[in-house]
Enzyme design. Structure first.
Site, PDB file in Angstrom:
ATOM      1  N   HIS A 107      -5.839  -2.014  -8.520  1.00 56.65           N
ATOM      2  CA  HIS A 107      -7.059  -2.524  -7.886  1.00 56.65           C
ATOM      3  C   HIS A 107      -7.194  -1.929  -6.495  1.00 56.65           C
ATOM      4  CE1 HIS A 107      -3.829  -5.149  -6.465  1.00 56.65           C
ATOM      5  NE2 HIS A 107      -4.551  -5.253  -5.357  1.00 56.65           N
ATOM      6  N   HIS A 163      -7.285   2.826  -1.675  1.00 55.69           N
ATOM      7  CA  HIS A 163      -6.249   3.333  -2.569  1.00 55.69           C
ATOM      8  C   HIS A 163      -5.918   2.337  -3.673  1.00 55.69           C
ATOM      9  CE1 HIS A 163      -3.895   0.639  -0.044  1.00 55.69           C
ATOM     10  NE2 HIS A 163      -2.979   0.648  -1.009  1.00 55.69           N
TER      11      HIS A 163
END
Length: 168
Positions: A37, A108
């Site tokens: 996620h 990220h």
């Protein structure tokens, strides 16, 4: 409850990155792709009701950026895949709405974590086979308020609130 706000990539984005990652190097463990996620803000121990209401007011109807996986990097004990936005200001608005600081935000997905006891011969900062990967573009449909629950082998995540985003 330990809470964070995140965007979840769709299955085709995850599958494309999985194909680019390869086996984890010595002393590292792969993070379960189902839990990949993009964290917008970490809230720590907080009241989910208060955060849900705040997120509703700040994020409902915000324009969702188009995103894709591109690049790689590392933090201490972590190797990650970068997330690129077609409209970085839209992603910054989502970070702010979630309660994060865009100036400190690094888009990220965490792919590898160093093992607690990496052993001899473990790579200090291993290469990232996905560094040249450029995944398919996707547009998140919602921002998720998530709870992080400690579990053997890593935390488990579950959504406690969803806020829809606007398309184009």
């Amino acid at each position: 409850m330990r809470l964070f706000t995140a965007l979840w990539p769709p299955a085709e984005v995850v599958s494309a990155l999985v194909a680019a990652t390869g086996e984890p190097p010595s002393g590292w463990r792969a993070v379960d792709p189902a839990s990949w996620h993009l964290t917008l803000a970490f809230h720590g121990e907080a009241d989910p009701g208060v955060l849900a209401r705040r997120l509703d007011r700040a994020a409902a109807g915000l324009a969702a950026p188009k995103l894709r996986i591109a690049g790689a990097g590392s933090f201490s004990g972590v190797r990650w895949a970068g997330v690129q936005a077609d409209a970085p200001e839209r992603l910054s608005h989502l970070v702010t709405a979630a309660g994060g600081d865009p100036a400190e935000f690094v888009a990220h997905l965490t792919v590898l974590r160093r093992q607690r006891r990496p052993g001899r011969g473990a790579d200090h900062v291993p290469s990232a086979p996905w560094a040249s990967h450029e995944g398919p573009w996707w547009r998140p449909q919602e921002v998720l308020l998530m709870v992080s629950e400690p579990a053997k082998g890593g935390s488990r995540y579950r959504p406690v609130h969803r806020v829809p985003l606007a398309g184009e």
